[in-house]
Design a protein around this motif. Structure first.
Motif, short mmCIF file in Angstrom:
data_model
loop_
_atom_site.label_atom_id
_atom_site.label_comp_id
_atom_site.label_asym_id
_atom_site.label_seq_id
_atom_site.Cartn_x
_atom_site.Cartn_y
_atom_site.Cartn_z
N SER A 129 -0.37 26.81 0.94
CA SER A 129 1.06 26.34 1.70
C SER A 129 0.41 25.18 2.74
O SER A 129 -0.74 24.93 2.84
N ARG B 298 7.71 32.16 4.10
CA ARG B 298 7.49 31.09 3.14
C ARG B 298 5.99 31.12 2.70
O ARG B 298 5.61 31.07 1.56
N SER B 299 5.19 31.13 3.97
CA SER B 299 3.68 31.15 3.59
C SER B 299 3.03 32.06 2.84
O SER B 299 2.12 32.14 1.76
N TYR C 121 6.88 20.93 -4.03
CA TYR C 121 5.52 21.31 -4.28
C TYR C 121 4.85 19.75 -4.32
O TYR C 121 5.26 18.92 -4.84
N CYS D 223 5.69 24.19 3.51
CA CYS D 223 6.39 25.54 4.15
C CYS D 223 7.01 25.18 5.50
O CYS D 223 7.64 26.14 5.92
N VAL E 31 3.57 32.06 -0.86
CA VAL E 31 2.64 31.46 -1.41
C VAL E 31 1.22 31.75 -1.76
O VAL E 31 0.70 31.82 -2.89
N GLY F 89 -2.60 28.97 3.89
CA GLY F 89 -2.55 27.42 4.13
C GLY F 89 -3.86 26.60 3.69
O GLY F 89 -4.83 27.13 3.59
N TYR G 113 8.67 30.21 8.67
CA TYR G 113 7.70 29.66 7.95
C TYR G 113 6.61 30.71 7.39
O TYR G 113 6.01 30.91 6.50
N LYS H 55 2.65 23.83 -1.44
CA LYS H 55 3.79 24.04 -1.31
C LYS H 55 4.36 23.75 0.08
O LYS H 55 3.71 24.27 1.40
#
Length: 760
Positions: A641, A594-595, A704, A550, A598, A666, A591, A548
């Motif tokens: 991410s 968002r991460s 994605y 991010c 995920v 990540g 960020y 995803k």
């Protein structure tokens, strides 16, 4: 004047440059045929790399270093990683300095806890421990460890001791862990670029002027990127070794891999004075040496320089700048506004030009670049019987080590500086990375330090703070201070002054530095503070992955300071999850959230739950994937991410720029190119895929990207990796990965270096 050759060049007898296009002349001059391969073997760099290479293949090096160095915002994580991988003792001299988190004034006990951990680790594993305020990392290594023909690895990007005949490299912690586990530093044989020096510096011109001029000439065009800079030519002898050290440390800002200088009697005198005459040997290129490029520098033409915000390569002669200050500063203001973005943070530079003269608000001379003996002595001479004034302008001076400080006191330089209004402090790297002398909001600081990246001076745009730094030599900073903060070239104060000979006294080291190399005490306990945490568990790479997006940063370069801020975050470097909260906070504050979201999806998947229950949109995403890849399964597709940056990783070697992404879930970086080898190595060592792409990315934050059979792709040539943007439409894109060693591939497959070593 600085010129760059168009193509390779031969150096004959150390004094005659012959362009590769005129190679036929070599036979006339030498009486024999000389191949390029023979010329490559004639460089100083080749002989040192060959000596340290344990592989029979000089094209694919496997290096073992003579010594290593870390400071107190990197050594805890490195030792924790090595312990988790099975390390029982330090197999080579490993110096742990305490020059970054030296100040224990904020954050409770956590900084001093790291220091105690370092001391306990030096006792347990046989290390060398340098207490806070005694020396900055690179000055200690120059004084006590560097020597001709050696190689040293450090977890700081400015690990450069080329002027002492040592090839030194700054890398992320993972590469130091490999050395602690008796593994090797694996790298393709680098190109070697000659830096041919002629003439001698004029009075008033210091090492930072020369360094800034060189960085300005080679950074933007990538002329020496990931190559070794080899300093040769008669101009080397015009500078003392301490002066050369200050030029050399700035080679990092060119993005070169390492540096090396020819050595001479002055190098010998320096090492002898520091109690190590046996570490000297003459280093010169062979009668014929081939270089992949040649930078020619006439030192007599270099003028006092200024590197404007926000990079050391933004270089101007001070006199030329003063003639057009307002126009030049407008460009810097535009760059500042790009960094500030939509936030309403007032920042200006042109308003600091009054009656055609630039007024600065702060000066700092510090660290491994500015705090050397010759620089502080020269500044003190200019300020003797002068005054910094009692207005806004301030001047702080940080000598680079306690021995340097002691001699400055004995020579009267400290008294002269203090009498002029300067404040003299202890050895500390803070002003270089944003943890000391943070200037006031909307002000300009001039510094003889290594970097002037955005917010590296310590301001926080997320809290509506923004300041800036310009780099200058200590001499011109002193001249500016003597002129009440009005930007002034040191040439205005130049005279026939010669810096007195340095008298080295290491008694402070003798009584304070703990040297336990070869004397490990396995039964000793490590001392942990509450902020020191182990690395969280990381999963092995799956066959299919779903990324995803991010963060997407389209700046020309994204520095490690933007990936993980320096300064205020340094106290959290021993706490992986705590530090991760600051990831991209200065560049993309959303960020982290968002991460984390995920990461929660991947945690649900590995716990046997359906990720679509946590994110309903995933049901449609997987439906699209299975329409094209029926074998794909939500249960076995790893979710992670990803960030896109055009050119990430310029600047610091700090591995946390990558590890923070990893602990937040990540799984990959995608970029056009990596700014430095060390950042790409960090990405790999933390188990993330170092993707690149040739096209401008069409994906956006929130999209994605599905990549099937990635483990199989790693076993191929990795040049045409099919990936698919999954969203409103299904779009195929092509990624690639530049060559990786077999070990690097296995590290990524294992999920990180820790897992790889545990698996062994």
């Amino acid at each position: 004047m600085i010129t760059l050759s168009n193509g390779g060049a031969y150096l004959l007898h150390g004094t005659q440059i012959i362009p590769e296009s005129e190679a036929a002349k070599l036979k006339e001059l030498t009486g024999r045929d000389v191949s390029k391969e023979e010329g490559r073997r004639g460089t100083i760099a080749y002989s040192i790399l060959q000596k340290h290479n344990v592989s029979p293949d000089m094209e694919h090096l496997q290096i073992k270093f003579d010594a290593m160095a870390s400071h107190d915002i990197t050594f805890v994580g490195i030792i924790q990683t090595a312990r988790a991988s099975g390390m029982e003792k330090f197999p080579l001299p490993y110096v742990l300095t305490n020059c970054h988190n030296s100040l224990c004034a904020v954050g409770g006990t956590i900084n001093e806890d790291d220091h105690l951990f370092g001391l306990s680790a030096a006792k347990k594993y046989g290390g060398i421990y340098v207490p806070p305020h005694i020396a900055v990392i690179h000055q200690y290594m120059r004084e006590k460890m560097a020597g001709c023909g050696k190689m040293i690895l450090g977890s700081d990007s400015h690990t450069r001791y080329g002027a002492l005949g040592t090839m030194a490299m700054g890398e992320g912690g993972g590469e130091l862990v490999k050395q602690l586990l008796c593994d090797t530093y694996d790298v393709a044989y680098p190109g070697v670029v000659g830096v041919y020096l002629t003439g001698r510096p004029n009075p008033g011109v210091g090492p930072h002027d020369i360094a800034i001029a060189i960085v300005g000439a080679v950074f933007k065009n990538g002329y020496v990127k990931n190559k070794v800079m080899e300093f040769v030519g008669p101009g080397v002898a015009s500078m003392g070794t301490d002066y050369r050290n200050s030029v050399d440390v700035m080679t990092t800002e060119t993005t070169c891999l390492s540096s090396i200088w020819r050595t001479d009697d002055d190098t010998k005198a320096y090492l002898t004075q520091h109690g190590r005459p046996e570490d000297y040997k003459e280093l010169n290129p062979a009668d014929v040496a081939y270089y992949d490029g040649m930078v020619t520098v006439d030192l007599s033409t270099i003028k006092p320089m200024i590197a404007l915000p926000f990079h050391p390569s933004n270089a101007f002669e001070i006199d030329a700048f003063n003639e057009n200050a307002a126009d030049i500063l407008r460009d810097a203001e535009k760059r500042a506004q790009e960094l500030i973005g939509s936030r309403d943070i007032p920042f200006s530079l042109t308003d600091k030009v009054i009656d055609g003269k630039l007024h600065v608000q702060q000066g700092v001379i510090a660290g491994c670049a500015g705090g050397n003996y010759v620089n502080v002595m020269a500044a003190a001479h200019i300020l003797k019987n002068a005054s910094c004034g009692n207005d806004i302008f301030t001047l702080d001076v940080y000598p680079s080590s306690q021995p340097v400080n002691m001699d400055l006191v004995r020579k009267g330089a400290v008294a002269d500086l203090m009498a002029a209004g300067a404040v003299v402090k202890t050895a500390f790297c803070g002003p270089c990375f944003g943890a000391g002398d943070t200037p006031a909001n909307n002000t300009l600081s001039i510094r003889h330090t290594t970097r002037n990246f955005p917010n590296r001076e310590g301001s926080k745009p997320g809290q509506d703070q923004f300041a800036a730094v310009a780099l200058m030599d200590a001499r011109s900073i002193a001249a500016t201070a003597a002129n009440g903060g009005v930007l002034t070239s040191a040439e205005a104060y130049a005279d026939d002054y010669e810096v007195p000979a340095y008298d080295y006294d290491d008694s402070s080291y003798a009584v304070r530095v703990y040297n336990g190399f070869g004397k490990a005490e396995p039964e000793a306990d490590l001392i942990y503070g509450p902020n020191i945490k182990d690395w969280p568990k990381m999963e092995a790479l799956a066959d299919d992955i779903l990324l995803k997006v991010c963060s997407k940063i389209m700046d020309a370069v994204t520095t490690t300071d933007e990936l993980i801020p320096s300064g205020e975050t340094s106290s959290f470097r021993s706490n992986p999850l705590g530090l991760a909260e600051f990831t991209l906070s200065r560049r993309d504050p959303e960020y982290v959230g968002r991460s984390k979201a995920v990461r929660a999806l991947e945690e649900a998947r590995t716990a046997g739950q359906c990720p679509a229950q946590a994110d309903a949109a995933l049901k449609d995403i997987y439906a699209q994937i299975q329409a094209h890849f029926p074998q794909a399964s939500m249960k076995t597709t790893e979710i992670g991410s990803m960030i896109y940056c055009t050119r990430p990783g310029d600047g610091s070697a700090r591995e946390q720029a990558a590890s923070c992404q990893r602990v937040l879930g990540g799984l990959a970086n995608i970029c056009s190119e990596y700014a430095t080898k060390r950042y790409r190595s960090n990405v790999i060592n933390w188990g993330m895929l170092p993707f690149q792409m040739k096209e401008t990315p069409s994906f956006e934050v929130g999209d994605y990207i599905f990549i099937p059979s990635i483990r199989t792709a790693l076993d191929g040539d990795m040049q045409h990796i099919k990936a698919y943007i999954v969203g409103k439409e299904w779009q195929e894109i092509e990624l690639f990965i530049s060559p990786m060693t077999d070990t690097e591939k296995e590290i990524v497959k294992a999920g990180c270096l820790i897992n790889f070593n545990r698996n062994r």
